[in-house]
Design a protein around this motif. Sequence first.
Motif, PDB file in Angstrom:
ATOM      1  N   ARG A 299      50.643  62.216  49.612  1.00 48.09           N
ATOM      2  CA  ARG A 299      50.450  63.583  50.096  1.00 48.09           C
ATOM      3  C   ARG A 299      49.026  64.085  49.800  1.00 48.09           C
ATOM      4  O   ARG A 299      48.380  64.655  50.677  1.00 48.09           O
ATOM      5  N   ILE A 300      48.554  63.854  48.587  1.00 45.39           N
ATOM      6  CA  ILE A 300      47.218  64.336  48.227  1.00 45.39           C
ATOM      7  C   ILE A 300      46.156  63.559  49.020  1.00 45.39           C
ATOM      8  O   ILE A 300      45.176  64.139  49.490  1.00 45.39           O
ATOM      9  N   LYS A 301      46.378  62.266  49.179  1.00 43.53           N
ATOM     10  CA  LYS A 301      45.441  61.439  49.959  1.00 43.53           C
ATOM     11  C   LYS A 301      45.362  61.957  51.395  1.00 43.53           C
ATOM     12  O   LYS A 301      44.286  62.082  51.975  1.00 43.53           O
ATOM     13  N   LYS A 302      46.515  62.306  51.930  1.00 44.15           N
ATOM     14  CA  LYS A 302      46.594  62.806  53.300  1.00 44.15           C
ATOM     15  C   LYS A 302      45.876  64.158  53.416  1.00 44.15           C
ATOM     16  O   LYS A 302      45.139  64.393  54.373  1.00 44.15           O
ATOM     17  N   ILE A 303      46.058  65.019  52.421  1.00 37.46           N
ATOM     18  CA  ILE A 303      45.419  66.349  52.437  1.00 37.46           C
ATOM     19  C   ILE A 303      43.903  66.183  52.482  1.00 37.46           C
ATOM     20  O   ILE A 303      43.215  66.841  53.241  1.00 37.46           O
ATOM     21  N   LEU A 304      43.404  65.256  51.657  1.00 38.82           N
ATOM     22  CA  LEU A 304      41.949  65.113  51.540  1.00 38.82           C
ATOM     23  C   LEU A 304      41.324  64.329  52.693  1.00 38.82           C
ATOM     24  O   LEU A 304      40.125  64.456  52.958  1.00 38.82           O
ATOM     25  N   GLY A 305      42.102  63.530  53.372  1.00 38.93           N
ATOM     26  CA  GLY A 305      41.596  62.765  54.524  1.00 38.93           C
ATOM     27  C   GLY A 305      40.424  61.875  54.159  1.00 38.93           C
ATOM     28  O   GLY A 305      40.497  61.098  53.203  1.00 38.93           O
TER      29      GLY A 305
END
Lengths: 383, 151
Positions: A326-332
């Motif tokens: 989720r955090i990886k996805k948020i940061l792109g």
Amino acid sequence: MMLVLDNHINTIYKIHRLSRKDINRYRKHLSEAKYRILVSGSRGKSGLVEDIYGVLHGRELDVLGKVTGSDPKIFYRGVTYYIDRGSNPKRFFLDYENAGIIADFKADIYCFENQTISRYTNGYIHFLFKPHIEIIPNLRLEHAELGESLEEMAHTFGATLKNVDYAIYAEPIPHNKERVIPILREYASKFGVELRIIDIPYSESMLPGVERVYILQELLDIMGLPPLTYHEYNEVINRVVWEIKPRVSSYGFYYVDLSKVNDPDTTSIALEYLKKNYVMGRPIYILAYFRGDRIDRTKFFIPFFERIRDDDSVAKVILGGMYYDRIKKILGDKALEMKKIDMELLFEKINDEDGFLILAVNGVTFEMDMVREMLSRVAQPAV
Amino acid sequence: MVDIIKYSLILSVGFILGYFYYTYFKISPGGVLATPFLVLYTLEDPSIFVIFVLAFVSSIFAIDFFVRRFLLYGRRLFYLALLVSLVISAVLYLLLNPTFSTVFFSIIAGIIAYNSHKELMGGTDYIKITTVWFSEFILLYIFGFIIYSIY
């Protein structure tokens, strides 16, 4: 004035089991103490205990300060005692550590950091320490067991004000303050506690930890002592500024270690302060480590990373540990995975770009210790 | 087969009720398992509720004594509460000789006493702890009673 930093004699204090005699001495010393000050809440507790000890000891009062966390210490009559919890840190108990210290060291004033991470242990510490004065510098979302929202945390700390005479609350973040004050007021009026709320001037609220000065003024007032002298004021401010000052890494770039700041609000304030005072347009790299056993903390940080995604001054975020997709996805594109990159090469790249590194989230991990070691080691000459 | 269904039904409703009670009141003196199981056992033989009350009161007194005198807390206190509950329940079993008996029942009083002590330490008062726990118990008991009447 003699601050704790002036101490040169260091020794070890070993935690031990409590005998009947120890418990009797603990009761005697506790009841004879003129003031028992408990520093609770979230951020800046250890620093505040050191400040309180420094100022009161400097005024030649008989005071004992105790800080906890990963580096527990006692400050007593000019000597710093490093607390040895034994080979297995999980075996230390709140009673052995706190009651034992009170039994072994007699003082007129005890100032302890509240080492609690749950509602139950918070209540137990109050039972054990019986504070006259409780200081809550701020409340931040950190341990879900203390509450999953600021309101719940305020209830946790408010409910244990029962036998306290004075409480000091000094939250510098206005929207947090608005949510917490009504709850603390409710408990204060229910238990007959004099609640002192400190308003930090807006111009100063951007310096993380500045509330320590105002708390000290309020504490001295409660104790009937003269206010901070110019020299004492400067000593405290210098320590506050020093704690957030960037260091030069062994690679050459500047970095700040905020990894022991485990809440998103404080990390945001510190980030803004650094951007304004030290970053000077350099690309910011944030190294964040997430612990698998601290999913609550990871969850609390999600809004922070949503803001970071839109913050152009942050070039990359290096994610370590159990950060979840989720955090990886948020940061792109901004996300880099610690396990997939060579940290030596990354640090050299940061140096080449004249970047600024911020260590964030979970400080007490082996991996973060390794990173700190890499950043602070003295460069070895090539063989 | 019918027994398993009614036990499961009562336990399931007990867990859901426990969850809503915790969400609303933010305290859980009965813990997760203890109250639903106590309801089941009391439905089997209401007289064992007397054993529970006496074992609970003994455990609470023991906890209070050891906390005040020896500053005990946490896991050590939990084990102590379980032990007191077990011993008192066993003695009362012998004296009162109820029709229904199970070992797990003997520690329920200790679990609830320890959880109540934790809530008390956290700043919740006795009245709230007792009211919350007892109302949860009564609601589940009424539900269980209806289920027992149907099957």
